[in-house]
Scaffold this active site. Structure first.
Site, PDB file in Angstrom:
ATOM      1  N   SER A 137       0.794  -1.225   0.000  1.00 23.64           N
ATOM      2  CA  SER A 137       0.000   0.000   0.000  1.00 23.64           C
ATOM      3  C   SER A 137       0.830   1.282   0.000  1.00 23.64           C
ATOM      4  CB  SER A 137      -0.955  -0.043   1.186  1.00 23.64           C
ATOM      5  OG  SER A 137      -1.828   1.039   1.146  1.00 23.64           O
ATOM      6  N   HIS A 138       0.719   2.046   1.072  1.00 16.63           N
ATOM      7  CA  HIS A 138       1.360   3.366   1.141  1.00 16.63           C
ATOM      8  C   HIS A 138       2.783   3.288   1.667  1.00 16.63           C
ATOM      9  CE1 HIS A 138      -0.548   2.147   4.758  1.00 16.63           C
ATOM     10  NE2 HIS A 138       0.239   2.937   5.448  1.00 16.63           N
ATOM     11  N   ASP A 302      -2.820   6.414  -3.222  1.00 12.05           N
ATOM     12  CA  ASP A 302      -1.647   5.746  -2.634  1.00 12.05           C
ATOM     13  C   ASP A 302      -1.087   4.641  -3.533  1.00 12.05           C
ATOM     14  OD1 ASP A 302      -3.652   3.872  -2.287  1.00 12.05           O
ATOM     15  OD2 ASP A 302      -2.803   3.132  -0.402  1.00 12.05           O
ATOM     16  N   ASP A 304      -1.376   1.381  -3.843  1.00  8.86           N
ATOM     17  CA  ASP A 304      -2.247   0.392  -4.482  1.00  8.86           C
ATOM     18  C   ASP A 304      -3.601   0.961  -4.893  1.00  8.86           C
ATOM     19  OD1 ASP A 304      -2.876   0.637  -1.756  1.00  8.86           O
ATOM     20  OD2 ASP A 304      -3.784  -1.352  -1.704  1.00  8.86           O
ATOM     21  N   ASP A 306      -6.079   2.479  -3.250  1.00 13.92           N
ATOM     22  CA  ASP A 306      -7.316   2.424  -2.464  1.00 13.92           C
ATOM     23  C   ASP A 306      -7.519   3.649  -1.576  1.00 13.92           C
ATOM     24  OD1 ASP A 306      -5.313   1.699  -0.731  1.00 13.92           O
ATOM     25  OD2 ASP A 306      -6.252  -0.159  -0.039  1.00 13.92           O
ATOM     26  N   ARG A 307      -6.480   4.494  -1.440  1.00 16.25           N
ATOM     27  CA  ARG A 307      -6.645   5.696  -0.604  1.00 16.25           C
ATOM     28  C   ARG A 307      -6.811   6.940  -1.464  1.00 16.25           C
ATOM     29  NH1 ARG A 307      -2.913   5.388   4.715  1.00 16.25           N
ATOM     30  NH2 ARG A 307      -3.369   3.219   5.199  1.00 16.25           N
ATOM     31  N   SER A 390      -8.139   7.114   7.653  1.00 14.99           N
ATOM     32  CA  SER A 390      -6.845   6.965   7.009  1.00 14.99           C
ATOM     33  C   SER A 390      -6.933   7.139   5.493  1.00 14.99           C
ATOM     34  CB  SER A 390      -6.271   5.597   7.342  1.00 14.99           C
ATOM     35  OG  SER A 390      -7.215   4.589   7.001  1.00 14.99           O
ATOM     36  N   LYS A 401     -11.608  -0.210  -0.244  1.00 13.55           N
ATOM     37  CA  LYS A 401     -11.683   1.233  -0.376  1.00 13.55           C
ATOM     38  C   LYS A 401     -11.166   1.596  -1.759  1.00 13.55           C
ATOM     39  CE  LYS A 401      -7.566   2.029   2.498  1.00 13.55           C
ATOM     40  NZ  LYS A 401      -7.150   0.891   3.292  1.00 13.55           N
TER      41      LYS A 401
HETATM   42  C1  VG1 Z   1      -3.762   1.489   8.323  1.00 11.42           C
HETATM   43  C2  VG1 Z   1      -4.976   2.379   8.484  1.00 11.42           C
HETATM   44  C3  VG1 Z   1      -6.244   1.593   8.256  1.00 11.42           C
HETATM   45  C4  VG1 Z   1      -6.195   0.951   6.854  1.00 11.42           C
HETATM   46  C5  VG1 Z   1      -4.927   0.118   6.732  1.00 11.42           C
HETATM   47  C6  VG1 Z   1      -4.748  -0.442   5.345  1.00 11.42           C
HETATM   48  O1  VG1 Z   1      -3.800   0.449   9.283  1.00 11.42           O
HETATM   49  O2  VG1 Z   1      -4.993   2.965   9.775  1.00 11.42           O
HETATM   50  O3  VG1 Z   1      -7.356   2.435   8.395  1.00 11.42           O
HETATM   51  O4  VG1 Z   1      -7.307   0.143   6.643  1.00 11.42           O
HETATM   52  O5  VG1 Z   1      -3.775   0.916   7.022  1.00 11.42           O
HETATM   53  O6  VG1 Z   1      -4.751   0.570   4.388  1.00 11.42           O
HETATM   54  P1  VG1 Z   1      -2.952   0.497  10.651  1.00 11.42           P
HETATM   55  O7  VG1 Z   1      -3.196  -0.823  11.318  1.00 11.42           O
HETATM   56  O8  VG1 Z   1      -1.538   0.735  10.272  1.00 11.42           O
HETATM   57  O9  VG1 Z   1      -3.487   1.658  11.423  1.00 11.42           O
HETATM   58  V1  VG1 Z   1      -3.839   0.365   2.981  1.00 11.42           V
HETATM   59  O10 VG1 Z   1      -4.183   1.664   2.012  1.00 11.42           O
HETATM   60  O11 VG1 Z   1      -2.399   0.072   3.675  1.00 11.42           O
HETATM   61  O12 VG1 Z   1      -4.342  -1.169   2.315  1.00 11.42           O
HETATM   62 CO    CO Z   2      -3.558   1.313   0.135  1.00 14.98          CO
END
Ligand code: VG1
Ligand code: CO
Length: 568
Positions: A137-138, A302, A304, A306-307, A390, A401
């Site tokens: 992801s990010h 981001d 992937d 989804d953000r 987030s 998302k």
């Molecule tokens: C974070 C965010 C959460 C989100 C997750 C995956 O998790 O707070 O809201 O669903 O990332 O997003 P954490 O456990 O680090 O707080 V992504 O865009 O990484 O798939």
């Molecule tokens: Co993501």
């Protein structure tokens, strides 16, 4: 009960090239030993690239997933990822394992590049059994960066906890995996081939997704807005997966000029950046939007896809507010005109959406952090729109998302309302009241210290109930747990909550997506109904809560940090 197949199975268009690879090879059984650290976190298994590069590490996890599913024989999966370093290599390994396991079909995105929401859509549209999404992801990429793998189920959504725990259990007892020794499959050209029992289809990752967006939003109206010479907007793909999607949707289908797009070529290391669309990491876009003569609208996504981050001219829309504005105005947008079944937010997300739900007379669910907790509610028809603080927002069109969905939603709203972003949001506050909101992240803290901070607050909190601190009175101090209203499953230890009489909140959580040390997240929220006080600066408005959190947790004192790593 979950819907069996969200959509009827549809037939794929047949590409021009068809290969039949002479399959003389036989699956081999390779002995292996368990790794003890393969428990998926908030969103799949995330580790340093170097961890994934250990011999058998990826093979073990994929085979453990197959085992937890009762085998992969006869099943059809989608495969793709965010294009980060190790994506290509990992895909070839998964293909070899899936073929050895007797998978009936693999639908693979061209060049292995597939956004998370597009993967979710393909699973649903073609009635597949699930899929692997290769992404951290990010998190930053490259040889010294992070890699990740996530399994999604037949509804298109992330594997629920029951399955991720089963995968973890399998990973602890695995003793062998099955693999076939075949040459790398060409992922560059659209094609159809068969290896042993597995039909392999290389597909265009963008077309189906772009078609779906055109069903949900009024593309003619948005194209009209974009054609208006007074309206300028910028979209930053952060050198990640959404570049090709943005080119197709914004430029080819909606007529935006090419210079609308920033960083739209996916790169293995995201151009050395941190593909996280927030005020810190999307610096260039933020500087333009807060600089002289800014465009009317700015957005970013981001790694992937989804953000999303939404910006107006000199204005940042907090993700929690974005969710509330989207829900409050959904009736203005083509795909949502019939009204919303219900809404949901993750626990730390602000209660701005609760105000909208109350006005609309619909249910608002509060779930733990992570998209996997929304799946059952969507499948049961209880939800239409939901989000997380987030930078995650989406609807029942997929089970993830969806960054570009949120951007298109805002463009559609701007086209209907013909108002600046800041005006839409401030009018929303005046109408519903405002919830001041901020998250402070402390990254890469020593794990023992993080544990201690969490434990101390968990123990002290309940004894402070009833205590007054300025205008704040603590009414609840607990560790959030959630019982899924559909399948009854219980998820505990989802974050420490301090709730106050005026509905202010302080929340402390340990992140489940980091790859080194521990990341602690402090969330602050304060409702404000007085229009005169609504225009204060966010950190100032939240100062009392921020100070109280330090007093109660001693986070800065114990970690020796002067300030958070990131404030959003
Ligand atoms: C974070 C965010 C959460 C989100 C997750 C995956 O998790 O707070 O809201 O669903 O990332 O997003 P954490 O456990 O680090 O707080 V992504 O865009 O990484 O798939
Ligand atoms: Co993501």
């Amino acid at each position: 009960m979950r819907e069996q197949t969200p959509h009827p199975k549809r037939v794929f268009p047949t590409p021009k090239t068809f290969y039949r690879i002479a399959a003389t090879m036989k699956p081999q059984t390779i002995p292996t030993r368990p790794f003890t650290d393969q428990r998926p976190g908030t969103s799949g298994l995330r580790k340093k690239v170097t961890v994934f590069q250990q011999p058998h590490y990826l093979e073990n996890f994929v085979q453990s997933t197959f085992n937890a599913l009762g085998g992969i024989r006869g099943k059809r999966l989608v495969l793709g990822g965010d294009g980060r370093f190790f994506n290509q290599q990992a895909l070839q390994t998964i293909i070899r394992l899936a073929v050895a396991g007797g998978a009936a079909g693999l639908l693979i995105a061209r060049n292995g590049i597939l956004s998370t929401p597009a993967a979710s859509h393909l699973i649903r549209k073609y009635g597949l059994d699930g899929g692997f999404i290769l992404s951290a992801s990010h998190n930053p990429g490259g040889p010294a960066g992070d890699f990740g793998i996530k399994f999604n189920i037949a509804n298109g959504g992330p594997a629920p906890e029951k399955l991720t725990e089963a995968i973890y259990a399998e990973s602890l007892k695995i003793s062998a995996f099955q693999i076939v020794d075949i040459a790398a499959v060409d992922l560059e050209r659209l094609s159809l081939s068969r290896i042993l029992e597995t039909e392999i289809r290389i597909i265009d990752p963008v077309a189906d997704y772009a078609d779906l967006m055109a069903e949900l939003f009024d593309f003619d109206l948005i194209a009209g807005l974009i054609a208006d010479s007074d309206f300028r907007f910028l979209y930053d793909a952060m050198h990640a997966v959404t570049g090709p999607y943005a080119e197709e949707i914004f430029c080819r289908r909606l007529g935006a000029a090419p210079d609308t797009l920033l960083n739209c070529t996916p790169k293995e290391d995201f151009g050395g950046g941190h593909p996280d669309p927030n005020l810190k990491y999307a610096r260039r876009l933020v500087d333009i939007m807060f600089g002289p003569a800014p465009p009317a609208f700015g957005a970013a996504s981001d790694g992937d896809g989804d953000r999303n981050m939404i910006l107006g001219a000199g204005f940042f829309v907090t993700p929690s507010d974005s969710l509330a504005v989207i829900a409050a105005n959904a009736h203005l947008v083509k795909g949502y005109r019939k009204g919303l079944k219900g809404v949901a937010r993750s626990m730390p997300t602000s209660q701005a959406i609760d105000r909208v739900a109350a006005r609309l007379g619909i249910d608002c669910y509060e779930t733990p952090t992570g998209w996997k907790f929304f799946g059952n509610l969507f499948d049961a028809g209880r939800l239409s729109i939901c989000g997380e603080e987030s930078f995650g927002t989406s609807s029942d069109h997929v089970r993830e998302k969806d960054g570009l969905w949120a951007v298109l939603f805002w463009l559609n709203l701007l086209a209907v309302k013909k108002l600046p972003v800041a005006e839409i949001v401030t009018r929303h506050w005046r109408d519903y009241g405002r919830n001041f909101y901020s998250r402070h992240d402390y990254e890469e803290i020593d794990s023992t210290i993080a544990d201690r901070i969490m434990e101390e607050l968990a123990q002290r909190g309940p004894g402070l109930i009833g205590r007054r601190c300025g205008r704040l009175q603590l009414t609840v101090a607990d560790d959030f747990s959630y019982r899924d209203p559909i399948d009854g499953s219980l998820s505990c230890n989802q974050g420490l909550r301090l709730l106050f009489a005026d509905q202010s909140r302080i929340i402390l959580r340990r992140s489940g997506t980091g790859t080194s040390g521990a990341t602690l997240r402090l969330y602050f929220e304060k409702p404000e109904n007085d229009p005169a006080a609504m225009m204060s600066e966010t950190q100032t408005a939240l100062a009392e809560l921020i100070d109280l959190a330090e007093e109660l947790t001693r986070l800065k004192e114990l970690t020796g940090r002067r300030e958070p790593t990131v404030i959003t």
